[in-house]
Design a protein around this motif. Structure first.
Motif, PDB file in Angstrom:
ATOM      1  N   LEU A 206       0.588  -1.132  -0.061  1.00 49.76           N
ATOM      2  CA  LEU A 206      -0.225   0.114   0.034  1.00 49.76           C
ATOM      3  C   LEU A 206       0.770   1.406   0.128  1.00 49.76           C
ATOM      4  O   LEU A 206       0.381   2.195  -0.618  1.00 49.76           O
ATOM      5  N   PHE A 207       1.598   1.530   0.808  1.00 56.71           N
ATOM      6  CA  PHE A 207       3.424   2.044   1.304  1.00 56.71           C
ATOM      7  C   PHE A 207       3.045   2.723  -0.616  1.00 56.71           C
ATOM      8  O   PHE A 207       3.460   3.633  -1.087  1.00 56.71           O
ATOM      9  N   ILE A 208       3.893   1.634  -1.603  1.00 53.84           N
ATOM     10  CA  ILE A 208       4.316   1.504  -2.458  1.00 53.84           C
ATOM     11  C   ILE A 208       3.415   2.558  -4.081  1.00 53.84           C
ATOM     12  O   ILE A 208       3.684   2.923  -4.542  1.00 53.84           O
ATOM     13  N   ALA A 209       2.458   1.383  -3.700  1.00 50.01           N
ATOM     14  CA  ALA A 209       1.045   2.334  -4.423  1.00 50.01           C
ATOM     15  C   ALA A 209       0.841   3.581  -4.004  1.00 50.01           C
ATOM     16  O   ALA A 209       0.540   4.554  -5.161  1.00 50.01           O
ATOM     17  N   TRP A 210       0.511   3.942  -2.844  1.00 47.80           N
ATOM     18  CA  TRP A 210       0.307   5.000  -2.476  1.00 47.80           C
ATOM     19  C   TRP A 210       1.842   6.479  -3.433  1.00 47.80           C
ATOM     20  O   TRP A 210       1.489   7.654  -3.373  1.00 47.80           O
ATOM     21  N   ARG A 211       3.016   5.985  -2.470  1.00 54.61           N
ATOM     22  CA  ARG A 211       4.681   6.236  -3.030  1.00 54.61           C
ATOM     23  C   ARG A 211       4.551   6.879  -4.884  1.00 54.61           C
ATOM     24  O   ARG A 211       4.986   8.138  -6.230  1.00 54.61           O
ATOM     25  N   LYS A 212       3.411   5.514  -5.894  1.00 54.10           N
ATOM     26  CA  LYS A 212       3.614   5.484  -7.411  1.00 54.10           C
ATOM     27  C   LYS A 212       2.266   6.213  -7.916  1.00 54.10           C
ATOM     28  O   LYS A 212       2.175   6.338  -8.788  1.00 54.10           O
ATOM     29  N   ARG A 213       1.271   6.647  -7.226  1.00 51.05           N
ATOM     30  CA  ARG A 213       0.457   7.113  -7.058  1.00 51.05           C
ATOM     31  C   ARG A 213      -0.933   6.569  -8.121  1.00 51.05           C
ATOM     32  O   ARG A 213      -0.968   6.499  -9.396  1.00 51.05           O
ATOM     33  N   SER A 214      -0.523   4.891  -7.737  1.00 51.80           N
ATOM     34  CA  SER A 214      -1.004   3.893  -8.752  1.00 51.80           C
ATOM     35  C   SER A 214      -1.282   3.009  -7.741  1.00 51.80           C
ATOM     36  O   SER A 214      -0.569   1.895  -7.513  1.00 51.80           O
ATOM     37  N   ALA A 215      -2.903   2.549  -7.804  1.00 54.63           N
ATOM     38  CA  ALA A 215      -3.408   0.980  -7.232  1.00 54.63           C
ATOM     39  C   ALA A 215      -2.513  -0.128  -7.321  1.00 54.63           C
ATOM     40  O   ALA A 215      -2.480  -1.405  -7.308  1.00 54.63           O
ATOM     41  N   MET A 216      -2.456  -0.035  -8.741  1.00 50.35           N
ATOM     42  CA  MET A 216      -2.252  -0.957 -10.479  1.00 50.35           C
ATOM     43  C   MET A 216      -1.129  -1.505  -9.404  1.00 50.35           C
ATOM     44  O   MET A 216      -0.517  -3.182  -9.737  1.00 50.35           O
ATOM     45  N   ALA A 217       0.081  -1.149  -8.886  1.00 48.53           N
ATOM     46  CA  ALA A 217       2.078  -1.731  -8.332  1.00 48.53           C
ATOM     47  C   ALA A 217       1.167  -2.558  -7.393  1.00 48.53           C
ATOM     48  O   ALA A 217       2.520  -3.327  -7.343  1.00 48.53           O
ATOM     49  N   CYS A 218       0.286  -2.983  -6.702  1.00 49.65           N
ATOM     50  CA  CYS A 218       0.170  -3.726  -5.945  1.00 49.65           C
ATOM     51  C   CYS A 218      -0.089  -4.972  -6.631  1.00 49.65           C
ATOM     52  O   CYS A 218       0.259  -6.127  -6.154  1.00 49.65           O
ATOM     53  N   LEU A 219      -0.325  -4.496  -7.714  1.00 51.33           N
ATOM     54  CA  LEU A 219      -1.198  -6.172  -8.672  1.00 51.33           C
ATOM     55  C   LEU A 219       0.827  -6.223  -9.677  1.00 51.33           C
ATOM     56  O   LEU A 219       0.627  -6.084 -10.959  1.00 51.33           O
ATOM     57  N   THR A 220       1.460  -7.065  -8.814  1.00 50.89           N
ATOM     58  CA  THR A 220       2.713  -7.893  -9.610  1.00 50.89           C
ATOM     59  C   THR A 220       2.119  -9.077  -8.717  1.00 50.89           C
ATOM     60  O   THR A 220       2.164  -9.605  -8.711  1.00 50.89           O
TER      61      THR A 220
END
Length: 542
Positions: A206-220
């Motif tokens: 969630l921290f990664i998604a916040w930093r990248k401003r994209s919820a798709m960052a969680c879909l790895t």
């Protein structure tokens, strides 16, 4: 981060971690760990799980003949080494010890591949990371060594570094699919051990998604693998262990899961607070490193999971401790590199300050190692000798709510465990809830029924099997080193000693040894039970 340095593209582990000296340092830590006074099989939980594995391999069925409090994966984690030990004629403890070191080598190798391919720590170098990781995973655990959380945390480390790769905006290369799949498979073990630990993965993503401003960052890829593995595991439990998801799970939720030792948080909360304050202090003069923040977020997730579990045992603390120590060490290393780059008058004082804090970080690791070693749960040698002097392979019944009373003592004496339970958690926690007035109405009626049923089960277990050895808590057991924890009277022993049937059964036994926490009773040579009318153990346990 600073400019990326050149990395040798040669293959092999030594080239992967950037320096042969780091390999020798890791090897030194491994050799040193072999001489530590702990072993995986001596751990209370691991010793009990070995007993379960042996019973399963002998044909008994989990959650029918063996009423284990943990989900099936806890048994599956160790059953392979126990099976191999039987095939090669070695002890299960030795096989599990070897298995733990194999897990460590997988963890360090996967971590090295992630770190060196991503070049995420290029500005702080990487040579120190691997021996430091070896210390955190092999030396610091102490009595946690070999525990499920220890195994899971070791296999989580590559995923922690992969998350740092995901958040690094200037990473040298994209994550290879095969590497993400391998890391996801390794990381899934911690979630399979206890689903609650997923918070330590969810929060940093969630921290990664916040930093990248994209919820798709969680879909790895690694998260997809973890989700798929966990879904397949849940389906397999539903198919092969329906008893666990039925009435037994309700019993677990009613008594075992709901039990909380909240007073023990006074031992865990200061450690967590000190760790976070330390990391924040190191970053006070610079922009926060994303990798440090991410490690702190992961540790916070593990801490929240520990709060939910509510037991605060050393193995429950280990995941957040190991992860926060990674954050602390990265923070110190980053500040060290900054101090070396200074040319003004503050350089000397800054270097001295960093050295002081590096020493403090090492002191924390040493302190935690000592703390985990202090919770080592080996029974006194006098207890083992007293039992062995009477029996070569005694049948054993434990009357206690403490798992460590019977384990590893039973295996150390080549004993045969008779009960379907690890300890008397059903009766004890029902009794504790009734004493505290936690049940009302129908819940109170059910608790009283479960308490009476389990009391009859213990009596029938002794009466029908006539065990050679009965292990019990001492009524006047030694006070704990932690004044806020574990200094409660053994209420289950008090309850059983007041039971008329139990009193008659114990007339056939005599005390042969006593330790700080344990009393050992052996069946008299002229023993004859005065109780002849009995219900079956199955009926008594309902």
């Amino acid at each position: 981060m600073a400019n990326v340095r050149n990395i040798n593209t040669a293959t092999g582990f030594a080239s992967s971690i950037g320096s042969l000296s780091a390999v020798w340092l890791v090897a030194t830590v491994v050799v040193f760990s072999l001489f530590m006074p702990w072993a995986a099989g001596d751990n209370t939980d691991v010793s009990w799980l070995i007993l379960i594995c042996e019973k399963v391999l002998d044909g008994q069925k989990l959650y029918v003949d063996i009423l284990e409090t943990n989900p099936p994966f806890s048994v599956a984690l160790y059953i392979g080494p126990v099976w191999l030990s039987q095939r090669f004629g070695i002890s299960p403890e030795s096989a599990i010890e070897f298995f733990i070191y194999m897990v460590f080598f997988v963890s360090i190798a996967l971590s090295a591949v992630v770190i060196e391919r991503s070049r995420i720590f290029v500005d702080v170098k990487t040579q120190w990371i691997y021996p430091a990781l070896a210390v955190l995973l092999l030396i610091m655990p102490g009595n946690v060594f070999g525990q499920r959380e220890h195994i899971g945390t070791m296999l989580f480390m590559p995923m922690l570094f992969l998350m740092m790769w995901r958040i690094e905006p200037r990473a040298a290369a994209s994550v290879p699919l095969s590497l993400a799949v391998a890391v996801g498979l390794a990381g899934s073990v911690l979630v399979l051990v206890k689903p609650h630990w997923a918070a330590g993965i969810v929060l940093p993503y969630l921290f990664i998604a916040w930093r990248k401003r994209s919820a798709m960052a969680c879909l790895t890829a690694e998260n997809v693998v973890i989700f798929t593995v966990c879904a397949a595991y849940l389906v397999s439990v539903y198919i092969w262990f329906p008893e666990f998801l039925g009435a037994f799970l309700q019993l677990l939720l009613r008594y075992y899961v709901s039990l909380r030792a909240n007073v023990n948080i006074f031992a865990a909360l200061p450690t967590f607070t000190v760790f976070v304050v330390f990391a924040v202090f190191q970053m006070r003069r610079s922009v926060w490193r994303d990798d440090v923040a991410l490690a702190v977020a992961s540790a916070a997730g593990f801490f929240v999971s520990m709060l939910y579990l509510g037991k605060y045992w050393p193995n429950h603390q280990y995941p957040y401790q190991a992860t926060l120590l990674v954050a602390m060490l990265l923070a110190v290393a980053s500040r060290w590199r900054m101090a070396l780059g200074l040319t003004n008058t503050e350089a000397a004082s800054e270097v001295a300050s960093v050295r002081l804090h590096a020493a403090a970080a090492l002191a924390v690791i040493v302190a935690l190692s000592v703390m985990h070693h202090q919770s080592y749960q080996l029974p006194e040698k006098s207890l083992v000798d007293a039992i062995k002097s009477r029996y070569a392979s005694p049948s054993v019944v434990q009357v206690s709510s403490d798992l460590s009373v019977g384990n590893p003592l039973t295996r150390m004496t080549n004993g045969r465990w008779l009960s379907a339970y690890a300890h008397d958690w059903v009766g004890t926690y029902a009794l504790w809830g009734l004493m505290r007035g936690e049940y009302q109405g129908e819940d109170e009626r059910i608790a009283r029924q479960d308490l009476d049923s389990y009391t009859r089960y213990v009596n029938s277990l002794i009466r029908d099997n006539r065990p050679d050895i009965i292990l019990m808590d001492r009524l006047d057991k030694k006070k704990s080193a932690w004044p806020l924890t574990a200094n409660f009277p053994p209420i289950w022993i008090v309850w059983m000693r007041q039971n008329a049937d139990f009193q008659i059964l114990m007339e056939d036994y005599e005390e042969i040894a006593s330790g700080d926490y344990i009393e050992v009773y052996a069946r008299r040579s002229d023993a004859h039970s005065s109780l002849t009318q009995a219900s079956s153990p199955a009926a008594a346990s309902d």
